[in-house]
Design a protein around this motif. Structure first.
Motif, PDB file in Angstrom:
ATOM      1  N   ILE A 103      32.540  96.996  -4.271  1.00  0.00           N
ATOM      2  CA  ILE A 103      31.689  98.004  -4.905  1.00  0.00           C
ATOM      3  C   ILE A 103      32.237  98.310  -6.293  1.00  0.00           C
ATOM      4  CG2 ILE A 103      30.783 100.359  -4.762  1.00  0.00           C
ATOM      5  CD1 ILE A 103      31.179 100.189  -1.714  1.00  0.00           C
ATOM      6  N   PRO A 104      31.416  98.203  -7.332  1.00  0.00           N
ATOM      7  CA  PRO A 104      31.894  98.532  -8.685  1.00  0.00           C
ATOM      8  C   PRO A 104      32.255 100.012  -8.798  1.00  0.00           C
ATOM      9  CG  PRO A 104      29.802  97.337  -8.756  1.00  0.00           C
ATOM     10  CD  PRO A 104      30.031  97.741  -7.328  1.00  0.00           C
ATOM     11  N   THR A 105      33.022 100.343  -9.805  1.00  0.00           N
ATOM     12  CA  THR A 105      33.454 101.733  -9.980  1.00  0.00           C
ATOM     13  C   THR A 105      32.292 102.676 -10.289  1.00  0.00           C
ATOM     14  OG1 THR A 105      33.968 101.261 -12.304  1.00  0.00           O
ATOM     15  CG2 THR A 105      35.775 101.110 -10.715  1.00  0.00           C
ATOM     16  N   ASN A 106      31.144 102.141 -10.724  1.00  0.00           N
ATOM     17  CA  ASN A 106      29.973 102.997 -10.952  1.00  0.00           C
ATOM     18  C   ASN A 106      29.148 103.199  -9.690  1.00  0.00           C
ATOM     19  OD1 ASN A 106      28.574 100.596 -10.636  1.00  0.00           O
ATOM     20  ND2 ASN A 106      27.721 100.559 -12.711  1.00  0.00           N
ATOM     21  N   GLY A 107      29.538 102.550  -8.572  1.00  0.00           N
ATOM     22  CA  GLY A 107      28.853 102.717  -7.298  1.00  0.00           C
ATOM     23  C   GLY A 107      27.587 101.907  -7.124  1.00  0.00           C
ATOM     24  N   ILE A 108      27.172 101.173  -8.137  1.00  0.00           N
ATOM     25  CA  ILE A 108      25.909 100.426  -8.095  1.00  0.00           C
ATOM     26  C   ILE A 108      26.196  98.995  -7.639  1.00  0.00           C
ATOM     27  CG2 ILE A 108      23.911  99.656  -9.427  1.00  0.00           C
ATOM     28  CD1 ILE A 108      24.505 101.975 -11.387  1.00  0.00           C
ATOM     29  N   TRP A 109      25.831  98.682  -6.414  1.00  0.00           N
ATOM     30  CA  TRP A 109      26.280  97.415  -5.826  1.00  0.00           C
ATOM     31  C   TRP A 109      25.805  96.212  -6.619  1.00  0.00           C
ATOM     32  CZ3 TRP A 109      23.369  93.355  -4.404  1.00  0.00           C
ATOM     33  CH2 TRP A 109      22.022  93.568  -4.055  1.00  0.00           C
ATOM     34  N   TRP A 110      24.572  96.259  -7.171  1.00  0.00           N
ATOM     35  CA  TRP A 110      24.050  95.072  -7.848  1.00  0.00           C
ATOM     36  C   TRP A 110      24.669  94.847  -9.229  1.00  0.00           C
ATOM     37  CZ3 TRP A 110      20.556  99.049  -6.432  1.00  0.00           C
ATOM     38  CH2 TRP A 110      20.133  99.878  -7.458  1.00  0.00           C
ATOM     39  N   ASP A 111      25.508  95.768  -9.677  1.00  0.00           N
ATOM     40  CA  ASP A 111      26.282  95.538 -10.895  1.00  0.00           C
ATOM     41  C   ASP A 111      27.568  94.765 -10.608  1.00  0.00           C
ATOM     42  OD1 ASP A 111      24.448  96.747 -12.521  1.00  0.00           O
ATOM     43  OD2 ASP A 111      25.541  98.628 -12.751  1.00  0.00           O
ATOM     44  N   SER A 112      27.849  94.513  -9.344  1.00  0.00           N
ATOM     45  CA  SER A 112      29.051  93.779  -8.979  1.00  0.00           C
ATOM     46  C   SER A 112      28.968  92.328  -9.460  1.00  0.00           C
ATOM     47  CB  SER A 112      29.240  93.794  -7.464  1.00  0.00           C
ATOM     48  OG  SER A 112      30.300  92.950  -7.073  1.00  0.00           O
ATOM     49  N   ILE A 113      30.114  91.762  -9.805  1.00  0.00           N
ATOM     50  CA  ILE A 113      30.158  90.345 -10.157  1.00  0.00           C
ATOM     51  C   ILE A 113      30.361  89.482  -8.911  1.00  0.00           C
ATOM     52  CG2 ILE A 113      31.004  90.799 -12.488  1.00  0.00           C
ATOM     53  CD1 ILE A 113      33.803  90.005 -11.496  1.00  0.00           C
ATOM     54  N   GLN A 114      30.448  90.127  -7.750  1.00  0.00           N
ATOM     55  CA  GLN A 114      30.657  89.415  -6.492  1.00  0.00           C
ATOM     56  C   GLN A 114      29.518  89.720  -5.513  1.00  0.00           C
ATOM     57  OE1 GLN A 114      34.750  91.043  -5.886  1.00  0.00           O
ATOM     58  NE2 GLN A 114      35.354  88.889  -5.697  1.00  0.00           N
ATOM     59  N   LYS A 115      28.299  89.463  -5.945  1.00  0.00           N
ATOM     60  CA  LYS A 115      27.146  89.696  -5.087  1.00  0.00           C
ATOM     61  C   LYS A 115      27.037  88.599  -4.033  1.00  0.00           C
ATOM     62  CE  LYS A 115      24.454  90.208  -8.787  1.00  0.00           C
ATOM     63  NZ  LYS A 115      25.335  90.692  -9.872  1.00  0.00           N
ATOM     64  N   VAL A 116      26.507  88.996  -2.868  1.00  0.00           N
ATOM     65  CA  VAL A 116      26.405  88.084  -1.725  1.00  0.00           C
ATOM     66  C   VAL A 116      25.053  88.302  -1.053  1.00  0.00           C
ATOM     67  CG1 VAL A 116      27.405  87.392   0.495  1.00  0.00           C
ATOM     68  CG2 VAL A 116      28.904  88.198  -1.336  1.00  0.00           C
ATOM     69  N   GLU A 139      30.306  86.287   5.430  1.00  0.00           N
ATOM     70  CA  GLU A 139      31.052  86.772   4.265  1.00  0.00           C
ATOM     71  C   GLU A 139      31.288  88.266   4.443  1.00  0.00           C
ATOM     72  OE1 GLU A 139      33.266  86.131   1.479  1.00  0.00           O
ATOM     73  OE2 GLU A 139      31.686  84.679   0.978  1.00  0.00           O
ATOM     74  N   TYR A 140      32.554  88.674   4.443  1.00  0.00           N
ATOM     75  CA  TYR A 140      32.852  90.101   4.549  1.00  0.00           C
ATOM     76  C   TYR A 140      32.593  90.781   3.208  1.00  0.00           C
ATOM     77  CZ  TYR A 140      34.906  89.057   9.063  1.00  0.00           C
ATOM     78  OH  TYR A 140      35.076  88.655  10.366  1.00  0.00           O
ATOM     79  N   VAL A 141      31.970  91.946   3.269  1.00  0.00           N
ATOM     80  CA  VAL A 141      31.569  92.667   2.060  1.00  0.00           C
ATOM     81  C   VAL A 141      31.917  94.147   2.202  1.00  0.00           C
ATOM     82  CG1 VAL A 141      29.678  91.064   1.553  1.00  0.00           C
ATOM     83  CG2 VAL A 141      29.228  93.086   2.961  1.00  0.00           C
ATOM     84  N   GLU A 142      31.828  94.866   1.089  1.00  0.00           N
ATOM     85  CA  GLU A 142      32.025  96.316   1.108  1.00  0.00           C
ATOM     86  C   GLU A 142      30.712  97.076   1.212  1.00  0.00           C
ATOM     87  OE1 GLU A 142      36.262  96.935  -1.261  1.00  0.00           O
ATOM     88  OE2 GLU A 142      34.405  97.696  -2.165  1.00  0.00           O
ATOM     89  N   ALA A 143      29.608  96.452   0.771  1.00  0.00           N
ATOM     90  CA  ALA A 143      28.338  97.176   0.765  1.00  0.00           C
ATOM     91  C   ALA A 143      27.168  96.236   0.992  1.00  0.00           C
ATOM     92  CB  ALA A 143      28.155  97.899  -0.562  1.00  0.00           C
ATOM     93  N   GLU A 215      32.157 112.019  -3.907  1.00  0.00           N
ATOM     94  CA  GLU A 215      32.642 111.953  -2.528  1.00  0.00           C
ATOM     95  C   GLU A 215      33.551 110.748  -2.290  1.00  0.00           C
ATOM     96  OE1 GLU A 215      32.957 112.830   1.622  1.00  0.00           O
ATOM     97  OE2 GLU A 215      32.291 114.039  -0.085  1.00  0.00           O
ATOM     98  N   TYR A 216      33.275 109.630  -2.939  1.00  0.00           N
ATOM     99  CA  TYR A 216      33.924 108.378  -2.567  1.00  0.00           C
ATOM    100  C   TYR A 216      34.742 107.728  -3.662  1.00  0.00           C
ATOM    101  CZ  TYR A 216      30.632 108.639   1.374  1.00  0.00           C
ATOM    102  OH  TYR A 216      29.929 109.050   2.479  1.00  0.00           O
ATOM    103  N   VAL A 217      34.947 108.420  -4.771  1.00  0.00           N
ATOM    104  CA  VAL A 217      35.592 107.776  -5.924  1.00  0.00           C
ATOM    105  C   VAL A 217      36.939 107.171  -5.570  1.00  0.00           C
ATOM    106  CG1 VAL A 217      36.665 109.930  -6.728  1.00  0.00           C
ATOM    107  CG2 VAL A 217      36.202 108.080  -8.360  1.00  0.00           C
ATOM    108  N   ASN A 218      37.655 107.765  -4.644  1.00  0.00           N
ATOM    109  CA  ASN A 218      38.984 107.248  -4.290  1.00  0.00           C
ATOM    110  C   ASN A 218      38.924 106.117  -3.262  1.00  0.00           C
ATOM    111  OD1 ASN A 218      40.378 109.103  -5.956  1.00  0.00           O
ATOM    112  ND2 ASN A 218      40.212 110.700  -4.382  1.00  0.00           N
ATOM    113  N   LEU A 219      37.721 105.748  -2.841  1.00  0.00           N
ATOM    114  CA  LEU A 219      37.573 104.727  -1.806  1.00  0.00           C
ATOM    115  C   LEU A 219      36.917 103.457  -2.322  1.00  0.00           C
ATOM    116  CD1 LEU A 219      36.467 107.032   1.158  1.00  0.00           C
ATOM    117  CD2 LEU A 219      38.728 106.045   0.763  1.00  0.00           C
ATOM    118  N   ILE A 220      36.596 103.429  -3.620  1.00  0.00           N
ATOM    119  CA  ILE A 220      35.972 102.214  -4.182  1.00  0.00           C
ATOM    120  C   ILE A 220      36.840 101.653  -5.294  1.00  0.00           C
ATOM    121  CG2 ILE A 220      33.640 102.906  -3.526  1.00  0.00           C
ATOM    122  CD1 ILE A 220      33.131 103.709  -6.402  1.00  0.00           C
TER     123      ILE A 220
END
Length: 220
Positions: A103-116, A139-143, A215-220
């Motif tokens: 998950i990118p630091t902005n929380g937007i999954w589709w901004d990730s460079i590791q999309k699956v 493939e294991y993922v975060e989101a 809520e989740y900044v410390n978990l991503i």
């Protein structure tokens, strides 16, 4: 005790015509021997998280498929495939069809460079194939995206935080991680789902993004 031979299909419904097409696809799926499906439409509910929590309370199905009313499951062996993965991998709590490994630091999954994942969708205004199909069976993922989220364990949806249609899905992925469950996206030899949502409605998107990050900044 959960019913290990039941799969519930749970949908928040506000458009009966759209849901009817979704339901036709569900009813066309192959159901393995000794299993049953349960159809749970949630109507007149204030939001998605509230609807999904209601479904958890009313269904004893071990396996739950949370899908948008405009998601069409077009892979006829969908049920067999998810059961095979879950039974072989009890540490996997959730499956999806598209998402990201980190998950990118902005929380937007589709901004990730590791999309699956792999899907046909219409967020651009026209149906098109989005293909980040993994090269291995799982493939294991975060989101994963909330168009369809498939679980074998129950975790409460955060309706205390999300009363709309944004970031509730990524929140739930992190809640599963908090409960030590893995999340995965399977390789799809053929596309499993069409998400015919049309151009996305981004009303209050940034409001919920800020709630998510707080809520989740410390978990991503």
């Amino acid at each position: 005790m959960p019913n290990n031979n039941k799969i519930a299909f749970i949908t928040c419904v506000n458009n009966e015509d759209v849901y009817s097409t979704c339901l036709d696809r569900i009813n066309n799926l192959f159901i393995p021997y000794n299993y049953e499906i349960e159809i749970i439409p949630i109507r007149d509910s204030p939001n998605i998280c509230n609807s999904y929590n209601k479904a958890i309370q009313q269904s004893d199905a071990k396996y739950k498929v949370y899908l948008h009313q405009d998601t069409l499951i077009v892979y006829i062996n969908f049920i067999s495939s998810i059961l095979e993965i879950f039974i072989k991998n009890p540490d996997i709590g959730m499956l999806g069809v598209i998402g990201c490994k980190k998950i990118p630091t902005n929380g937007i999954w589709w901004d990730s460079i590791q999309k699956v994942g792999r899907i046909i969708e219409s967020s651009s205004g026209n149906l098109k194939l989005i293909n980040y199909n993994p090269s291995k069976p799982i493939e294991y993922v975060e989101a994963v995206d909330g168009l369809i989220m498939i679980t074998q364990y129950d975790t409460e949806w955060r309706e205390d935080l999300f009363s709309g249609c944004h970031f509730y899905d990524i929140s739930q992925c992190i809640e599963f991680k908090r409960n030590n469950y893995k999340i995965a996206i399977p390789m799809q030899s053929t596309v499993w789902c069409i998400h015919d949502s049309g151009v996305a409605n981004l009303d209050k998107y940034h409001t919920y993004k800020n709630i998510f990050l707080e809520e989740y900044v410390n978990l991503i």
